[in-house]
Design a protein around this motif. Structure first.
Motif, short mmCIF file in Angstrom:
data_model
loop_
_atom_site.label_atom_id
_atom_site.label_comp_id
_atom_site.label_asym_id
_atom_site.label_seq_id
_atom_site.Cartn_x
_atom_site.Cartn_y
_atom_site.Cartn_z
N VAL A 91 28.46 49.12 37.02
CA VAL A 91 29.72 49.39 36.03
C VAL A 91 30.01 48.31 35.45
CG1 VAL A 91 32.17 50.71 35.97
CG2 VAL A 91 30.41 51.13 38.06
N PRO A 92 29.62 47.92 34.13
CA PRO A 92 30.36 46.67 33.38
C PRO A 92 31.46 46.60 33.15
CG PRO A 92 28.88 48.49 32.59
CD PRO A 92 29.11 49.73 33.58
N LEU A 93 31.57 45.73 33.23
CA LEU A 93 32.99 45.25 32.50
C LEU A 93 33.46 45.38 30.77
CD1 LEU A 93 34.16 42.39 34.44
CD2 LEU A 93 34.16 44.34 34.98
N GLY A 94 33.93 45.37 30.22
CA GLY A 94 34.50 45.80 28.78
C GLY A 94 34.34 44.57 28.04
N GLU A 95 33.97 44.67 26.97
CA GLU A 95 33.50 43.37 26.02
C GLU A 95 35.21 42.65 25.92
OE1 GLU A 95 33.43 45.49 21.71
OE2 GLU A 95 31.81 44.29 22.66
N HIS A 96 35.98 43.09 25.96
CA HIS A 96 37.79 42.09 25.88
C HIS A 96 38.71 42.58 26.99
CE1 HIS A 96 38.18 43.89 21.18
NE2 HIS A 96 36.63 43.55 21.46
N VAL A 97 37.39 42.56 28.25
CA VAL A 97 37.82 41.98 29.45
C VAL A 97 37.39 41.08 29.93
CG1 VAL A 97 37.94 42.59 31.96
CG2 VAL A 97 37.94 44.61 30.43
N ARG A 98 38.58 39.92 30.32
CA ARG A 98 38.34 38.69 31.24
C ARG A 98 38.70 38.55 32.47
NH1 ARG A 98 35.87 38.78 27.10
NH2 ARG A 98 35.23 37.02 25.10
N THR A 99 37.92 37.70 33.49
CA THR A 99 38.21 38.03 35.13
C THR A 99 38.45 36.51 34.93
OG1 THR A 99 36.02 36.76 35.65
CG2 THR A 99 36.47 40.11 35.29
N VAL A 100 39.66 36.32 36.43
CA VAL A 100 40.12 35.08 36.67
C VAL A 100 40.00 35.10 37.90
CG1 VAL A 100 41.68 34.58 34.82
CG2 VAL A 100 42.47 36.03 36.85
N PRO A 101 39.90 33.79 38.92
CA PRO A 101 39.80 33.56 39.98
C PRO A 101 41.07 34.29 40.76
CG PRO A 101 38.97 31.62 39.04
CD PRO A 101 39.66 32.07 38.15
N ALA A 102 41.03 35.16 41.98
CA ALA A 102 42.10 35.27 43.04
C ALA A 102 42.90 33.76 42.86
CB ALA A 102 41.80 36.18 43.12
N PRO A 103 43.69 34.69 43.21
CA PRO A 103 45.20 33.11 43.71
C PRO A 103 44.15 32.14 45.00
CG PRO A 103 46.25 35.11 42.95
CD PRO A 103 44.99 35.30 43.02
N ILE A 104 44.81 31.54 45.34
CA ILE A 104 44.22 30.55 46.50
C ILE A 104 45.28 30.34 47.31
CG2 ILE A 104 42.79 28.20 47.03
CD1 ILE A 104 41.76 29.05 44.02
N PRO A 105 45.81 31.18 48.57
CA PRO A 105 47.11 30.63 48.99
C PRO A 105 46.61 29.57 49.93
CG PRO A 105 45.48 32.41 49.82
CD PRO A 105 44.84 32.16 49.11
N ALA A 106 45.32 29.08 49.76
CA ALA A 106 45.51 27.39 50.98
C ALA A 106 46.15 26.40 49.58
CB ALA A 106 43.63 27.23 50.98
N LEU A 107 46.54 26.96 48.45
CA LEU A 107 47.07 25.65 48.28
C LEU A 107 48.96 25.73 48.12
CD1 LEU A 107 45.04 26.92 44.75
CD2 LEU A 107 44.62 24.23 46.35
N GLY A 108 48.95 26.14 48.61
CA GLY A 108 50.12 25.95 49.01
C GLY A 108 51.34 26.62 47.58
N ALA A 109 51.82 25.09 47.40
CA ALA A 109 53.15 25.79 46.38
C ALA A 109 52.57 25.45 45.14
CB ALA A 109 53.93 24.09 46.54
N ARG A 110 51.23 24.92 44.64
CA ARG A 110 50.58 25.05 44.05
C ARG A 110 49.53 26.07 43.41
NH1 ARG A 110 46.07 21.34 43.29
NH2 ARG A 110 46.70 21.35 40.78
N THR A 111 49.29 27.51 43.99
CA THR A 111 49.02 28.69 44.05
C THR A 111 49.35 28.98 42.88
OG1 THR A 111 48.53 28.78 46.58
CG2 THR A 111 48.41 30.70 44.80
N GLY A 112 50.26 29.31 42.48
CA GLY A 112 50.98 30.59 41.03
C GLY A 112 50.64 28.81 40.09
N GLU A 113 50.61 27.52 39.59
CA GLU A 113 50.24 26.59 39.21
C GLU A 113 48.67 27.02 38.77
OE1 GLU A 113 49.31 22.00 39.18
OE2 GLU A 113 50.34 22.94 39.80
N VAL A 114 47.68 27.54 39.30
CA VAL A 114 46.05 27.39 39.44
C VAL A 114 46.16 27.93 38.99
CG1 VAL A 114 43.95 27.16 40.55
CG2 VAL A 114 46.12 25.06 41.10
N PHE A 115 46.59 29.53 39.18
CA PHE A 115 46.15 31.26 38.70
C PHE A 115 46.74 30.73 37.29
CE2 PHE A 115 47.44 35.21 39.12
CZ PHE A 115 46.34 35.78 38.67
#
Length: 437
Positions: free
Chosen positions: A171-195
Motif C-alpha cells: 500500500v504505497p504512501l502518497g507523494e505528499h506524505v512524510r514519515t518520522v521516527p516514532a518517539p523513543i521513550p528511553a530518551l526520557g525528558a528528551r523524548t519530545g525534543e527528539v521527536f
C-alpha cells in the motif's frame, strides 16, 4: 515470502491445525470475500458469542479477550444493547431531520473536551473521520503535506491508507506524505525534543519539494509504533512545530480515547495540548458503527461555507443512542478509574514476570493500553512474539503484536477488565513463557 505470510499474526491458508468444520468456513470466506481479508492466528478462532471480557467459540470454550478495543465497555453490554434496540424500534434515520438524540449526545460528548473544541461531525468509521480531517485541513491551510510516524495506522480509505505505513509495502504512501521516527521513550525528558526534530525535518523536506504542510496526525499512544505513552507531555514540541509551519495537529483517538489511558477521556490530555481536530472511532459505539471528528470551529468555518457535508449513516438516531449508552456505562461503572488501577496492576505484574523471563523486555503502559517488548538477548524478536501470541491463543487468551518489527505484545482489553482477569492473563502468559524457555 509472500505478503500474506509476512503479515504478523495472520493465518496462512494451508497451515495451522483446522478442524474440518472451520476448514469449510475458511474455504467459504475465500470464495465469498476474496483474497484481501485476513484471519488472526495460525489457527483461526471460530467465535459465536461474547460477554464482558470473554469470547466463546463454537465448542463453548471461553477466551479471555485482552485485545479488543471495539467492544470497549465489554462485549454485548446489556445497557448498550438495550439502547440500540430501543432506538431501532422507535426511529432510525439520518441527520437531515430535526431530532433530539444526536444533539443531546453531541453536547454531552463535547463537554468532555477542552472548550476550544466546539463542533462534532459524524462518520461511520475512524477511517472516514481521518479522511474528513484531511479534507478540512487542506481547505483551512491551503497545504497538502501530511506527517505521520513510520509505522502509523490511520485507516483504509484511499487517502488515509496513503498515510498509514503500517499497511505495508503493498500500500504505497502518497507523494505528499512524510514519515518520522516514532518517539523513543528511553530518551526520557528528551523524548519530545527528539521527536519534534524529526517533525521539523519532515516539514523542511516538504518545503524543499514545494509542498506546504497540512497536518501532523498521530495516535496519541503510538499504538502501531509499539505503544509509546510516556513521558507525558512529550508531544507538545512537535505540535508547536507543525503549527509554526502553518499546519494543523490531528489527534487520532480511535484507540486511546474514551477513557482507555485511565487519565481522563482523551489520550491527548496527558500531553497538555489541545488539538485542532480529534478523530474518534471504534470504542464510540461498543461495536455499533459510529465515529466522528471533533474540531475547533474556526478550522471548519471555510470548509462549511464552501460546501455541505452529509453522511447517510453517520450520526443516525440509532448510532447516537448507542453512543450515549456507552458514555452512560463509562460513567456508571467508573471505567476510567478502573482502567487506571487495573492497568497499573497489570503493568506491575508484567514487570515482575520480566525479572524471571528475559524474553519479556520493557513494559510500557497508560491505563489499559500496554505494550510489552519481546526480546532475545536484548534485541527485538518478532518470531518469538509471534510464537507467544499463538501459544496464548492455544491457552485461550486473545492478544496481538505491534510495532515496526511486530515484536511488542499489544495488550488492550475491554475497559471492564478487572484485577482477577489480569491474574488469569498473567498466569497463562507465565505458562507460555515457561514452556518456551
Amino acid at each position: 515470502m509472500t505478503a500474506r505470510e509476512a503479515m504478523p499474526n495472520a493465518f496462512v491458508p494451508g497451515k495451522g491445525d483446522l478442524p474440518p468444520e472451520d476448514a469449510v468456513l475458511v474455504a467459504r470466506r475465500a470464495r465469498a470475500l476474496g483474497p484481501a481479508y485476513r484471519l488472526f492466528y495460525e489457527t483461526p478462532v471460530h467465535l459465536v458469542r461474547g460477554e464482558g471480557v470473554w469470547l466463546y467459540d463454537a465448542a463453548g470454550e471461553a477466551y479471555l479477550d485482552t485485545y479488543n478495543n471495539v467492544a470497549s465497555v465489554g462485549h454485548c453490554h446489556p445497557r448498550v444493547v438495550e439502547a440500540m434496540a430501543r432506538q431501532a424500534a422507535t426511529f432510525a434515520s439520518h441527520t437531515r431531520y430535526l431530532h433530539e438524540t444526536i444533539l443531546e449526545y453531541s453536547e454531552r460528548l463535547l463537554a468532555t473536551f477542552p472548550a476550544e473544541l466546539g463542533h462534532l461531525m459524524f462518520t461511520c468509521t475512524g477511517s472516514e473521520a481521518n479522511d474528513l480531517a484531511l479534507r478540512i485541513a487542506r481547505e483551512h491551510t491551503g497545504g497538502s503535506g501530511i506527517i505521520v510516524t513510520e509505522n502509523a495506522y490511520h485507516g483504509v480509505t484511499l487517502a488515509v491508507a496513503g498515510f498509514s505505513p503500517s499497511l505495508g509495502p503493498g500500500v504505497p504512501l502518497g507523494e505528499h506524505v512524510r514519515t518520522v521516527p516514532a518517539p523513543i521513550p528511553a530518551l526520557g525528558a528528551r523524548t519530545g525534543e527528539v521527536f519534534a526534530l524529526g517533525v521539523q525535518a519532515a516539514i523542511e523536506d516538504l518545503a524543499r519539494h514545494g509542498i506546504r504542510p497540512a497536518v501532523l496526525i498521530v495516535d496519541t499512544v503510538f499504538s502501531s509504533d509499539g505503544v509509546i505513552p510516556d513521558p507525558a507531555g512529550f508531544l507538545a514540541p512537535a505540535v508547536a512545530a507543525i503549527r509554526a509551519a502553518g499546519g494543523l495537529f490531528v489527534a487520532d483517538e480511535v484507540q486511546p480515547g474514551f477513557g482507555r489511558t485511565g487519565a481522563g477521556m482523551w489520550g491527548f490530555a496527558r500531553h497538555g495540548i489541545v488539538p485542532d481536530m480529534v478523530s474518534l472511532g471504534k470504542p464510540m459505539g461498543n461495536g455499533y458503527p459510529v465515529a466522528g471528528l471533533v474540531l475547533r470551529p474556526e478550522v471548519v468555518a471555510e470548509f462549511g461555507a464552501r460546501g455541505r457535508y452529509f453522511n447517510t449513516f453517520g450520526g443516525n438516531a440509532v448510532a447516537a443512542a448507542t453512543a450515549a449508552a456507552v458514555l452512560d456505562v463509562i460513567e456508571a461503572e467508573d471505567l476510567i478509574a478502573n482502567a487506571r488501577s487495573t492497568g497499573a496492576y497489570l503493568v506491575q505484574g508484567l514487570r515482575t514476570l520480566s525479572t524471571r523471563f528475559p524474553a519479556l523486555g520493557a513494559v510500557r503502559g497508560a491505563g489499559l493500553f500496554i505494550g510489552a517488548d519481546i526480546v532475545t538477548e536484548g534485541a527485538p524478536d518478532a518470531a518469538l512474539a509471534h510464537r507467544i501470541v499463538n501459544d496464548l491463543r492455544a491457552a485461550r487468551v486473545l492478544i496481538s503484536a505491534t510495532g515496526r518489527t511486530a515484536s511488542t505484545l499489544k495488550i488492550r482489553p475491554p475497559l471492564v477488565f478487572a484485577p482477577d482477569h489480569a491474574d488469569i492473563f498473567l498466569e497463562r502468559l507465565e505458562g507460555v513463557l515457561a514452556a518456551l524457555a
